[in-house]
Design a protein around this motif. Sequence first.
Motif, PDB file in Angstrom:
ATOM      1  N   MET A   1      -5.166  11.228   1.679  1.00 11.62           N
ATOM      2  CA  MET A   1      -6.311  11.421   0.765  1.00 11.62           C
ATOM      3  C   MET A   1      -7.409  12.198   1.476  1.00 11.62           C
TER       4      MET A   1
ATOM      5  N   LEU B   1      -7.674   5.036  -3.363  1.00 12.65           N
ATOM      6  CA  LEU B   1      -6.226   5.215  -3.509  1.00 12.65           C
ATOM      7  C   LEU B   1      -5.587   3.863  -3.797  1.00 12.65           C
TER       8      LEU B   1
ATOM      9  N   ALA C   1      -0.485  10.050  -7.703  1.00 15.20           N
ATOM     10  CA  ALA C   1      -1.112   8.926  -7.006  1.00 15.20           C
ATOM     11  C   ALA C   1      -1.902   8.122  -8.021  1.00 15.20           C
TER      12      ALA C   1
ATOM     13  N   THR D   1      -5.084   6.419  -8.603  1.00 14.67           N
ATOM     14  CA  THR D   1      -6.402   6.503  -7.973  1.00 14.67           C
ATOM     15  C   THR D   1      -7.489   6.168  -8.988  1.00 14.67           C
TER      16      THR D   1
END
Lengths: 217, 217
Positions: free
Chosen positions: A36, B87, B101, B103
């Motif tokens: 990230m 995350l 992802a 998030t």
Amino acid sequence: MDDHLTATEKSRLRRYHERGHFDRATINGILDAQPMCSVGYIIDGCPYVTPTFQWREGNRVYWHGSSASRALRNAKDAEVCLTVSILDGFVLARSGMHHSANTRSVMLFGKAVKIADPEEKVTKLRNFVNGLFPQRYDTLRPDHPQDLKATMVLGMDINEGSAKIRTGDPGDDEADYDLPIWAGVIPVTMQIGTPVPDPRNLEGVELPEHVRNFRLE
Amino acid sequence: MDDHLTATEKSRLRRYHERGHFDRATINGILDAQPMCSVGYIIDGCPYVTPTFQWREGNRVYWHGSSASRALRNAKDAEVCLTVSILDGFVLARSGMHHSANTRSVMLFGKAVKIADPEEKVTKLRNFVNGLFPQRYDTLRPDHPQDLKATMVLGMDINEGSAKIRTGDPGDDEADYDLPIWAGVIPVTMQIGTPVPDPRNLEGVELPEHVRNFRLE
């Protein structure tokens, strides 16, 4: 490079047990520990910080996104700043002033270059997936040409940047150590949980090694 | 506001089970769940993204740093972008394209205002410490005037910005669900560890409630 720090800041950093690190191994270690990142662009004269994933190949860092993204289209051939930061702990001192955080961070500066060649783009995306999950990309449904067209990959040489690391106990004023105040560190770690299979996985499909063994760092 | 997204991006986001959230409760929830943020400034025409802590008070978000910091001095009365991203998981799909992802992120845009009044500055720093560790600030050695001078506090109204959240399973192309490929989510959480007392704590000083009960979110 660390010319964004004034002499006062540098001395203050030292006071806080912080150090600027410029060696490549330290920078690489932080980039590899946390995909990230936050990429800073300028759009219409205003800063614009987008969270995304980065991956490193040697002396270059890459990230990707939608070809239609205004931020990514602006980033192409423009100055960007890519920052990775990892929170390792809250540092509780005996004065408000010396409260801090144990962190590892990297700031990279440079020009973002668009990966235009379709084959190179596939290679980069393959490296991205396989870097996190060894060999996974090669087990997947191959990318459709329109998927690749819809995806923009940007890269930047790791030339200009710095890492900053703070570890350890609070750094209080000497006189304050006589005060009956609890000081210390509350550690923070990123925990990888038990994989959750998609309910639509076909029967008999087993958990692959690259998922079972998934770790960062 | 979400005018940084093109129609194509918006449709792509929907495809990925992502939604732009503009309601204040969603934005506040993400800001309150993660103090770490990335603040984007422009210095000499280049973007500059620094990791720091933010805290929220009602409709405003605050951050602080050294008064000598070039970034903070530049940020005063200038346009900034403050981004928080959390995350929650790696999303493994049946094609590279649909890897994603989970998030939660917030982007805030606006003008940073320096808190000039010394009493207001103390109040803000007190709220920052006590927001994370209830009542801790009031147990600390009071700030020295020179500490306060060395600290800059910036604030920004929460007027322009957006939150983005992705949760759940991969979103694959319908045809790809027939493939014998493991898909699913590898969850990621932030783990708060056992507090590590400073070896220089005085004998008999007990672990305070605000450390024992420390949680984010």
